[in-house]
Design a protein around this motif. Structure first.
Motif, PDB file in Angstrom:
ATOM      1  N   SER B  38       0.829  -1.210   0.000  1.00 26.36           N
ATOM      2  CA  SER B  38       0.000   0.000   0.000  1.00 26.36           C
ATOM      3  C   SER B  38       0.867   1.266   0.000  1.00 26.36           C
ATOM      4  CB  SER B  38      -0.993  -0.002   1.172  1.00 26.36           C
ATOM      5  OG  SER B  38      -0.328   0.165   2.402  1.00 26.36           O
ATOM      6  N   VAL B  39       2.057   1.173   0.604  1.00 25.43           N
ATOM      7  CA  VAL B  39       2.995   2.304   0.554  1.00 25.43           C
ATOM      8  C   VAL B  39       3.429   2.537  -0.900  1.00 25.43           C
ATOM      9  CG1 VAL B  39       5.326   3.072   1.155  1.00 25.43           C
ATOM     10  CG2 VAL B  39       3.850   2.071   2.916  1.00 25.43           C
ATOM     11  N   MET B  42       0.668   4.118  -2.762  1.00 32.05           N
ATOM     12  CA  MET B  42       0.570   5.535  -2.386  1.00 32.05           C
ATOM     13  C   MET B  42       1.606   6.366  -3.152  1.00 32.05           C
ATOM     14  SD  MET B  42       2.199   7.947  -0.219  1.00 32.05           S
ATOM     15  CE  MET B  42       3.082   7.083   1.081  1.00 32.05           C
ATOM     16  N   LEU B  58      -2.490   9.284   5.414  1.00 28.29           N
ATOM     17  CA  LEU B  58      -1.635   8.097   5.323  1.00 28.29           C
ATOM     18  C   LEU B  58      -2.156   7.026   6.278  1.00 28.29           C
ATOM     19  CD1 LEU B  58       1.915   9.713   5.096  1.00 28.29           C
ATOM     20  CD2 LEU B  58       0.499   8.816   3.248  1.00 28.29           C
ATOM     21  N   LYS B  59      -3.374   6.568   6.013  1.00 25.19           N
ATOM     22  CA  LYS B  59      -3.933   5.518   6.874  1.00 25.19           C
ATOM     23  C   LYS B  59      -4.672   4.479   6.055  1.00 25.19           C
ATOM     24  CE  LYS B  59      -7.819   8.457   8.031  1.00 25.19           C
ATOM     25  NZ  LYS B  59      -8.423   9.318   9.023  1.00 25.19           N
ATOM     26  N   ARG B  60      -4.944   3.356   6.684  1.00 23.46           N
ATOM     27  CA  ARG B  60      -5.495   2.198   5.974  1.00 23.46           C
ATOM     28  C   ARG B  60      -6.787   2.503   5.235  1.00 23.46           C
ATOM     29  NH1 ARG B  60      -3.643  -2.837   6.999  1.00 23.46           N
ATOM     30  NH2 ARG B  60      -5.609  -3.939   6.830  1.00 23.46           N
ATOM     31  N   GLY B  61      -7.690   3.252   5.888  1.00 19.77           N
ATOM     32  CA  GLY B  61      -9.006   3.508   5.318  1.00 19.77           C
ATOM     33  C   GLY B  61      -8.928   4.154   3.942  1.00 19.77           C
ATOM     34  N   PHE B  63      -6.810   3.678   1.628  1.00 14.22           N
ATOM     35  CA  PHE B  63      -6.360   2.766   0.563  1.00 14.22           C
ATOM     36  C   PHE B  63      -7.132   1.437   0.567  1.00 14.22           C
ATOM     37  CE2 PHE B  63      -3.105   5.750   1.610  1.00 14.22           C
ATOM     38  CZ  PHE B  63      -2.701   6.218   0.366  1.00 14.22           C
TER      39      PHE B  63
END
Lengths: 304, 81
Positions: B38-39, B42, B58-61, B63
């Motif tokens: 996911s990084v 991003m 920069l959080k899970r939700g 992505f």
């Protein structure tokens, strides 16, 4: 009077009482006999607490196979902390040049080559390759004390480049692993509190590198994958992590092909006591002379 | 934009399913998106759309699905105009 916290004062006190021995480079000091006795005694208390857990004891050297290190993806997360071992593999002429440059105080790193080993970057890493295959239904539990290297030179005594971790690693189904982690989170907190230390636990994140790292840290916190038991040692506002719990889910199961009997990927979790940090928390809280510590604390560490 | 997001997921997401066939609201983590992947997604989105994700995003939700990524990219590209 409220306790005053100062990194420099703690360092000076530890040196003055011969608990640590400065060596020049920060974070690589020696440890004196009294320091080592406290560390060994605390280690014994942990052993007594865990004696009925059925752990297999293992010991590993402070270096790991570079291929295992590469598979573990440590460099994806913490490139700034790793220490790779390089050595000289040249001929006579190159050796002459190496000596000459070293004596002339000129750079000589390019005359060394990467070896097959890396300084162990995390206490649990050496064990995972031995789990490859299918673990029993009740999972497995391993007990180790390993030296860890982190490239973070600092004058601050609790931030060391090399230190020991008393580490337990659990592998098995998600339920087994999470229940075990929760049991130890409470047990570790109670252990440190029983030693008169102002310990508390909290959700935490690892020091991932860079902007991507901020995202990894936020994700780790959001999923509550890491906990720490914190004790004020050099600062009240920023207490020191003395025990750390990481839940890796299937990360290592996938990398090292570890399965549970039903064929699913196994999960893993680990917990580690930062042995030197626990000692420093004791010295900060109770003073640098263990014979003057409260009886309740001495009775636990030096039982009759 | 959806097609660009799918292309980035294909290249960087290391998903266990075809990013081209995923529903826009499908859970990408269920589809195999790891934290590290996911990084990379991003960073690829930042390059493609010339944006910078602020820390709060920069959080899970953000992505977790194609549509949540789309909403975030739309918010950031609107802010740039």
């Amino acid at each position: 009077m409220a306790t005053q916290y100062s990194s420099e004062e703690l360092y000076q006190n530890l040196v003055r009482h011969k608990l640590i021995i400065p060596v020049g480079v920060p974070g690589a000091f020696g440890r004196g006999a009294v320091f080592e006795d406290v560390l060994a005694r605390f280690n014994d208390v942990v052993t007594r607490l865990a004696k009925n857990d059925g752990a297999e004891v293992m010991a590993f050297p402070p270096v790991i196979d570079r291929q295992v290190f590469e598979k573990s993806e440590f460099l994806d997360s913490f490139p700034q902390l790793a220490g790779t071992v390089f050595s000289f593999m040249g001929n006579d002429a190159q050796h002459k040049e190496l000596s000459q440059r070293m004596h002339d105080k000129k750079p000589w790193a390019d005359l060394q080559s990467m070896t097959g080993v890396v300084l162990n970057p995390a206490a649990c890493y050496p064990v995972y390759p031995s789990f490859t295959g299918t673990v029993p239904a009740e999972g497995r539990l391993v007990d180790m004390q390993n030296w860890v290297f982190r490239h973070e030179p600092s004058p601050e005594p609790t931030r060391m480049q090399a230190f020991r971790v008393r580490e337990f690693v659990r592998v098995g189904t998600p339920d087994l692993v999470v229940d075990w982690r929760n049991m130890w989170l409470q047990r570790g907190l109670e252990l440190l509190q029983s030693l008169g230390l102002p310990a508390r636990s909290d959700v935490a994140s690892d020091p991932f590198f860079g902007r991507g790292g901020r995202m990894l840290a936020a994700s780790q916190k959001e999923q509550r994958l890491k906990f720490e038991v914190l004790i004020p040692v050099i600062s009240e506002e920023k207490p020191t992590a003395c025990c750390s719990f990481n839940y890796h889910q299937e990360h290592f199961g996938k990398i090292f092909e570890i399965y549970t009997p039903d064929g699913a990927l196994a999960q893993t979790a680990c917990l580690g006591f930062g042995m030197e940090r626990v000692c420093m928390a004791l010295f900060k809280t109770h003073g640098c002379v263990p014979s003057e510590w409260p009886k309740s604390v001495r009775d636990i560490l030096w039982p009759a | 934009m959806i097609e660009d997001i799918r292309a980035i997921l294909k290249e960087h997401g290391r998903l266990s399913v075809d990013a081209g066939a995923l529903a826009v609201d499908a859970d990408l983590y269920q589809a195999g998106l790891t934290s590290h992947a996911s990084v990379n997604v991003m960073l690829a989105l930042e390059g493609k759309f010339d944006i910078e994700f602020p820390d709060r995003m920069l959080k899970r939700g953000v992505f977790e699905s194609i549509s949540s990524i789309q909403a975030a990219v739309e918010e950031l590209t609107a802010g740039a105009k």
